[in-house]
Write a protein that holds these residues in place. Structure first.
Motif, PDB file in Angstrom:
ATOM      1  N   HIS A  53       0.805  -1.216   0.000  1.00  0.00           N
ATOM      2  CA  HIS A  53       0.000   0.000   0.000  1.00  0.00           C
ATOM      3  C   HIS A  53       0.846   1.278   0.000  1.00  0.00           C
ATOM      4  O   HIS A  53       0.315   2.368  -0.113  1.00  0.00           O
ATOM      5  N   TYR A  54       2.174   1.145   0.118  1.00  0.00           N
ATOM      6  CA  TYR A  54       3.051   2.317   0.132  1.00  0.00           C
ATOM      7  C   TYR A  54       3.166   2.908  -1.268  1.00  0.00           C
ATOM      8  O   TYR A  54       3.149   2.195  -2.271  1.00  0.00           O
ATOM      9  N   SER A  55       3.359   4.215  -1.308  1.00  0.00           N
ATOM     10  CA  SER A  55       3.556   4.904  -2.586  1.00  0.00           C
ATOM     11  C   SER A  55       4.922   4.516  -3.157  1.00  0.00           C
ATOM     12  O   SER A  55       5.821   4.102  -2.411  1.00  0.00           O
ATOM     13  N   PRO A  56       5.100   4.675  -4.465  1.00  0.00           N
ATOM     14  CA  PRO A  56       6.403   4.378  -5.068  1.00  0.00           C
ATOM     15  C   PRO A  56       7.544   5.188  -4.441  1.00  0.00           C
ATOM     16  O   PRO A  56       8.659   4.693  -4.317  1.00  0.00           O
ATOM     17  N   VAL A  57       7.259   6.401  -4.016  1.00  0.00           N
ATOM     18  CA  VAL A  57       8.306   7.222  -3.396  1.00  0.00           C
ATOM     19  C   VAL A  57       8.725   6.616  -2.060  1.00  0.00           C
ATOM     20  O   VAL A  57       9.920   6.500  -1.767  1.00  0.00           O
ATOM     21  N   LYS A  58       7.758   6.200  -1.242  1.00  0.00           N
ATOM     22  CA  LYS A  58       8.093   5.571   0.041  1.00  0.00           C
ATOM     23  C   LYS A  58       8.852   4.273  -0.183  1.00  0.00           C
ATOM     24  O   LYS A  58       9.802   3.975   0.539  1.00  0.00           O
ATOM     25  N   VAL A  59       8.441   3.503  -1.176  1.00  0.00           N
ATOM     26  CA  VAL A  59       9.137   2.252  -1.496  1.00  0.00           C
ATOM     27  C   VAL A  59      10.579   2.557  -1.880  1.00  0.00           C
ATOM     28  O   VAL A  59      11.509   1.891  -1.411  1.00  0.00           O
ATOM     29  N   ALA A  60      10.783   3.580  -2.699  1.00  0.00           N
ATOM     30  CA  ALA A  60      12.133   3.948  -3.133  1.00  0.00           C
ATOM     31  C   ALA A  60      12.988   4.399  -1.954  1.00  0.00           C
ATOM     32  O   ALA A  60      14.161   4.014  -1.847  1.00  0.00           O
TER      33      ALA A  60
END
Length: 91
Positions: A53-60
């Motif tokens: 559920h994390y945004s791509p930015v948080k994942v990065a």
């Protein structure tokens, strides 16, 4: 025609895919760039799997922190080995 300083020839560009996004990376070693991109992609997919559920930015950012942690630990090990070698040479 010679290239101006700071310019990279078109053949020195490699397209990589990280977490479903294509990026064009400048560099003279396409195989190395592909290897690095595959590693970053793997790390991002691992984070994404744990936190879908994390945004791509948080994942990065989390993947970057994991990679930084790995680098820091390897650097600590390297520094310890260098210190041991220096002590061995002196002793």
């Amino acid at each position: 025609m010679p290239q101006a300083e700071g310019q990279v020839a078109a053949q020195d560009r490699t397209t990589v895919n990280i977490n479903g996004q294509d990026y064009v990376v400048k560099g003279e070693a396409p195989e190395y760039i592909q290897m690095l991109a595959a590693y970053v992609d793997k790390k991002m997919r691992q984070v994404n799997q744990k936190f879908p559920h994390y945004s791509p930015v948080k994942v990065a950012v989390l993947a970057a922190l994991n990679i930084a942690d790995e680098l820091y630990k390897v650097q600590q090990d390297y520094d310890t080995l260098v210190k041991l070698i220096q002590e061995e040479k002196q002793g």
